[in-house]
Design a protein around this motif. Sequence first.
Motif, PDB file in Angstrom:
ATOM      1  N   THR A 290       0.835  -1.199   0.000  1.00 46.64           N
ATOM      2  CA  THR A 290       0.000   0.000   0.000  1.00 46.64           C
ATOM      3  C   THR A 290       0.869   1.248   0.000  1.00 46.64           C
ATOM      4  O   THR A 290       2.006   1.237   0.478  1.00 46.64           O
ATOM      5  CB  THR A 290      -0.925   0.036   1.232  1.00 46.64           C
ATOM      6  OG1 THR A 290      -0.129   0.097   2.423  1.00 46.64           O
ATOM      7  CG2 THR A 290      -1.812  -1.189   1.276  1.00 46.64           C
ATOM      8  N   PHE A 291       0.329   2.317  -0.533  1.00 42.03           N
ATOM      9  CA  PHE A 291       1.081   3.569  -0.653  1.00 42.03           C
ATOM     10  C   PHE A 291       1.572   4.055   0.708  1.00 42.03           C
ATOM     11  O   PHE A 291       2.744   4.428   0.860  1.00 42.03           O
ATOM     12  CB  PHE A 291       0.212   4.641  -1.317  1.00 42.03           C
ATOM     13  CG  PHE A 291       0.896   5.966  -1.476  1.00 42.03           C
ATOM     14  CD1 PHE A 291       1.742   6.196  -2.544  1.00 42.03           C
ATOM     15  CD2 PHE A 291       0.707   6.988  -0.551  1.00 42.03           C
ATOM     16  CE1 PHE A 291       2.389   7.413  -2.700  1.00 42.03           C
ATOM     17  CE2 PHE A 291       1.348   8.205  -0.680  1.00 42.03           C
ATOM     18  CZ  PHE A 291       2.193   8.421  -1.772  1.00 42.03           C
ATOM     19  N   SER A 292       0.692   4.035   1.705  1.00 40.94           N
ATOM     20  CA  SER A 292       1.060   4.561   3.026  1.00 40.94           C
ATOM     21  C   SER A 292       2.194   3.747   3.640  1.00 40.94           C
ATOM     22  O   SER A 292       3.133   4.309   4.218  1.00 40.94           O
ATOM     23  CB  SER A 292      -0.146   4.568   3.962  1.00 40.94           C
ATOM     24  OG  SER A 292      -0.679   3.265   4.109  1.00 40.94           O
ATOM     25  N   ASN A 293       2.125   2.426   3.530  1.00 37.94           N
ATOM     26  CA  ASN A 293       3.158   1.590   4.134  1.00 37.94           C
ATOM     27  C   ASN A 293       4.485   1.685   3.401  1.00 37.94           C
ATOM     28  O   ASN A 293       5.550   1.619   4.018  1.00 37.94           O
ATOM     29  CB  ASN A 293       2.686   0.128   4.194  1.00 37.94           C
ATOM     30  CG  ASN A 293       1.662  -0.099   5.283  1.00 37.94           C
ATOM     31  OD1 ASN A 293       1.511   0.725   6.184  1.00 37.94           O
ATOM     32  ND2 ASN A 293       0.927  -1.194   5.210  1.00 37.94           N
ATOM     33  N   ILE A 294       4.435   1.851   2.079  1.00 44.29           N
ATOM     34  CA  ILE A 294       5.683   2.035   1.324  1.00 44.29           C
ATOM     35  C   ILE A 294       6.348   3.350   1.727  1.00 44.29           C
ATOM     36  O   ILE A 294       7.550   3.399   1.998  1.00 44.29           O
ATOM     37  CB  ILE A 294       5.408   2.010  -0.200  1.00 44.29           C
ATOM     38  CG1 ILE A 294       5.037   0.594  -0.644  1.00 44.29           C
ATOM     39  CG2 ILE A 294       6.639   2.489  -0.980  1.00 44.29           C
ATOM     40  CD1 ILE A 294       4.602   0.500  -2.089  1.00 44.29           C
ATOM     41  N   MET A 295       5.563   4.437   1.778  1.00 47.46           N
ATOM     42  CA  MET A 295       6.117   5.740   2.177  1.00 47.46           C
ATOM     43  C   MET A 295       6.650   5.691   3.600  1.00 47.46           C
ATOM     44  O   MET A 295       7.722   6.223   3.905  1.00 47.46           O
ATOM     45  CB  MET A 295       5.039   6.825   2.065  1.00 47.46           C
ATOM     46  CG  MET A 295       4.663   7.231   0.661  1.00 47.46           C
ATOM     47  SD  MET A 295       6.005   8.057  -0.229  1.00 47.46           S
ATOM     48  CE  MET A 295       6.538   6.740  -1.316  1.00 47.46           C
ATOM     49  N   ARG A 296       5.910   5.028   4.490  1.00 36.95           N
ATOM     50  CA  ARG A 296       6.333   4.936   5.888  1.00 36.95           C
ATOM     51  C   ARG A 296       7.630   4.136   6.007  1.00 36.95           C
ATOM     52  O   ARG A 296       8.538   4.520   6.757  1.00 36.95           O
ATOM     53  CB  ARG A 296       5.234   4.275   6.724  1.00 36.95           C
ATOM     54  CG  ARG A 296       5.532   4.270   8.217  1.00 36.95           C
ATOM     55  CD  ARG A 296       4.501   3.478   9.002  1.00 36.95           C
ATOM     56  NE  ARG A 296       3.168   4.056   8.889  1.00 36.95           N
ATOM     57  CZ  ARG A 296       2.159   3.487   8.230  1.00 36.95           C
ATOM     58  NH1 ARG A 296       2.334   2.335   7.621  1.00 36.95           N
ATOM     59  NH2 ARG A 296       0.986   4.067   8.185  1.00 36.95           N
ATOM     60  N   ASN A 297       7.725   3.045   5.260  1.00 31.43           N
ATOM     61  CA  ASN A 297       8.927   2.214   5.340  1.00 31.43           C
ATOM     62  C   ASN A 297      10.148   2.902   4.745  1.00 31.43           C
ATOM     63  O   ASN A 297      11.263   2.732   5.238  1.00 31.43           O
ATOM     64  CB  ASN A 297       8.680   0.875   4.630  1.00 31.43           C
ATOM     65  CG  ASN A 297       7.752  -0.027   5.404  1.00 31.43           C
ATOM     66  OD1 ASN A 297       7.616   0.106   6.622  1.00 31.43           O
ATOM     67  ND2 ASN A 297       7.076  -0.937   4.722  1.00 31.43           N
ATOM     68  N   ILE A 298       9.944   3.682   3.692  1.00 33.33           N
ATOM     69  CA  ILE A 298      11.068   4.460   3.145  1.00 33.33           C
ATOM     70  C   ILE A 298      11.502   5.504   4.159  1.00 33.33           C
ATOM     71  O   ILE A 298      12.696   5.687   4.422  1.00 33.33           O
ATOM     72  CB  ILE A 298      10.676   5.146   1.817  1.00 33.33           C
ATOM     73  CG1 ILE A 298      10.417   4.109   0.724  1.00 33.33           C
ATOM     74  CG2 ILE A 298      11.777   6.108   1.362  1.00 33.33           C
ATOM     75  CD1 ILE A 298       9.899   4.707  -0.567  1.00 33.33           C
ATOM     76  N   HIS A 299      10.524   6.178   4.736  1.00 32.42           N
ATOM     77  CA  HIS A 299      10.814   7.296   5.632  1.00 32.42           C
ATOM     78  C   HIS A 299      11.470   6.841   6.934  1.00 32.42           C
ATOM     79  O   HIS A 299      12.340   7.533   7.469  1.00 32.42           O
ATOM     80  CB  HIS A 299       9.509   8.031   5.954  1.00 32.42           C
ATOM     81  CG  HIS A 299       9.704   9.346   6.638  1.00 32.42           C
ATOM     82  ND1 HIS A 299      10.296  10.428   6.033  1.00 32.42           N
ATOM     83  CD2 HIS A 299       9.374   9.761   7.892  1.00 32.42           C
ATOM     84  CE1 HIS A 299      10.328  11.445   6.874  1.00 32.42           C
ATOM     85  NE2 HIS A 299       9.778  11.067   8.015  1.00 32.42           N
ATOM     86  N   SER A 300      11.076   5.689   7.437  1.00 33.99           N
ATOM     87  CA  SER A 300      11.577   5.254   8.735  1.00 33.99           C
ATOM     88  C   SER A 300      12.730   4.265   8.646  1.00 33.99           C
ATOM     89  O   SER A 300      13.576   4.217   9.545  1.00 33.99           O
ATOM     90  CB  SER A 300      10.447   4.633   9.554  1.00 33.99           C
ATOM     91  OG  SER A 300       9.940   3.477   8.900  1.00 33.99           O
ATOM     92  N   SER A 301      12.767   3.474   7.563  1.00 35.23           N
ATOM     93  CA  SER A 301      13.785   2.417   7.512  1.00 35.23           C
ATOM     94  C   SER A 301      14.367   2.189   6.126  1.00 35.23           C
ATOM     95  O   SER A 301      15.033   1.184   5.904  1.00 35.23           O
ATOM     96  CB  SER A 301      13.187   1.108   8.038  1.00 35.23           C
ATOM     97  OG  SER A 301      12.071   0.727   7.251  1.00 35.23           O
ATOM     98  N   LEU A 302      14.105   3.115   5.196  1.00 31.41           N
ATOM     99  CA  LEU A 302      14.677   3.053   3.840  1.00 31.41           C
ATOM    100  C   LEU A 302      14.329   1.747   3.129  1.00 31.41           C
ATOM    101  O   LEU A 302      15.076   1.280   2.271  1.00 31.41           O
ATOM    102  CB  LEU A 302      16.197   3.219   3.897  1.00 31.41           C
ATOM    103  CG  LEU A 302      16.725   4.447   4.663  1.00 31.41           C
ATOM    104  CD1 LEU A 302      18.242   4.471   4.640  1.00 31.41           C
ATOM    105  CD2 LEU A 302      16.149   5.731   4.086  1.00 31.41           C
ATOM    106  N   LEU A 303      13.188   1.133   3.470  1.00 33.89           N
ATOM    107  CA  LEU A 303      12.714  -0.130   2.898  1.00 33.89           C
ATOM    108  C   LEU A 303      13.609  -1.314   3.247  1.00 33.89           C
ATOM    109  O   LEU A 303      13.375  -2.426   2.791  1.00 33.89           O
ATOM    110  CB  LEU A 303      12.579  -0.040   1.360  1.00 33.89           C
ATOM    111  CG  LEU A 303      11.415   0.785   0.815  1.00 33.89           C
ATOM    112  CD1 LEU A 303      11.460   0.816  -0.701  1.00 33.89           C
ATOM    113  CD2 LEU A 303      10.082   0.233   1.284  1.00 33.89           C
TER     114      LEU A 303
END
Length: 455
Positions: free
Chosen positions: A120-133
Motif C-alpha cells: 500500500t502507498f502509506s506503508n511504502i512511504m512509511r517504510n522508506i521514511h523510517s527504515s529506507l525499505l
Amino acid sequence: MKKGNYNRFWRWHFYAALFITPLLLTLTLSGIGYLFYTNVENQLYDDFFFGTSEKTEELTIDQGISNAENLHKGFSVSKVIVLDGSYNTRLTMSDENGEQKYVFLDDNYQIVGSQNAEKTFSNIMRNIHSSLLVGGAFVNYLVELAACWAIFLLLSGVYMTIKGKALKKKQNPTNRQINKKWHALLGSVIVIPMIVIIFTGLPWSAFMGNFIYSAAQENPSIGIPTLKQQPPTSDLSEVPWATRKNEAPSSNDAHAHHSNMSDGSGMTDESNMKVSVQQLMQKVEEAHISKPYSIVYPMSEDGVFTVSKGSNTGVTGLDVHPNDEMTTYFDQYSGKLISEVNYDDYGILAKWFTWGIPLHEGHLFGWPNKLINLVVCLAFVFVIIWGFKTWLSRKKAGQFSAPPRVASGVPIGFIALLIVLGIIMPLFGISLIFVVCIEGIMYLIKKQKTTSSTN
C-alpha cells in the motif's frame, strides 16, 4: 580565534552535509509523500474504500469475517477497523509467517477486495521514511542519526549566516555569493519549523524514541498512565502512541461465561466462547464510543479486546483529534468494559507527543498543516541544493576543496553547543565521539607528515 571558530563550524557543517545529504533528501521526499497518503489512497483505492460487492445479501460482521478467513486460507483476522462516513470496514489479516492482508467489507459485510499490506502507498512511504525499505536496527539508527545531524546543520548554518554576514548586500555578487545567500536565507527562515518537524518525528525513532517512551512510562505523572494488570499480547501498532505499550487488564471471566454464551445470531466462537465482534460493537456503542475506532483481538485466554481511537494510526480515515484519543479494554468473554484511559489521563509528556506526531505527519489541523509542512520540506530541499551549488562554485578542479582545518583551540561556545545537543539527542552525542576521534587521527597524520617533511 573568531575566524577559527567560524571555520570550525564551516568544516563540521560541510562534512556533516556531505555524508548525510542523500539520507536527508530521501527522508524529506518520502516525508512529503507521506503527508498526502490519505489523499492519494482515497483516489488510488477508491474501489476498496468506498466500493460495494456484487453480492447484496446482508450479513453480520462475524459472517463477513468468517468469509474472509475462508477465502484467504492460512490467514486470520487480528484487527477490525470500523471507519466513519462512507468508508468500508477494514480487516487486518495475518498468517503464521507475519504476512498481512487488508480485506474490505461493504455495508452488508460482503467482501469488496483485498490488498497486500506491504504494497500500500502509506506503508511504502512509511517504510522508506523510517527504515529506507531495508529495516533493521542499523538502518533505523542511521535514519535517526541523519535527523539529529540535520539539527546541527540548521543551527551551525544560522551561526555562519550571522557571523559571515552572508545576507549582507554586495555589489556585483559572484555566482558563489548568490548561491551562498539563498542557501543562508532559506536555511535561516526554516530553522525553527524544521527543528519542530524533526523533533516531533523522533518519538517513533529507534534510540531516542525508546528513551522518550521509557521516560514517559516510568514517570506516569508526566507521561503515560499505567494500568496495573496483565498486559495483552495483541499487536498494538494502531493503539495511540501514548498507550501502545501500556499494561492492560486481563479478562477475569475466562470460563465463567461459557454457559451463558449463545451460538445463535451472535456468532459466538464455539472454540473458546469469545464474545462475537457484533456483540462487542454493541458494547462499544453502549459505551458511547463513536466511529472511527479499531478493535484489536485478544491473543491469549486471558487477553482482552482493545478498542482504541488514535491521532496517529497511519490508517486512512482512522485518525481522530488528540483530545479524542482513548484506549478501552473489553472482556473477551462477556464484552464488559473493564477500564479506559483517555487523553485527559495522559501526563504532560504524553500529551505533548500526542499533539506533536500528527503535527509532524501533517494532519493536526487539516490542509493548512499539510501545506505548511510541504513548504518547509521543499524549502529544505532547496537549501540542500543551493548548499551543493555553493560548494561546486568554489571547488577547484581536481581538488576536494573542503573548508580549511583549524589549528587554534576549540572555543567554549562550540563545545557547549555540542554538549547540549549530545544530551538532548543521545545518539548524536555518541556519534560525536567517533567524529572527534577521526578529527584527532587526521590531525596526528597531518602533523606527522609535516614533521617528516621538515626533517
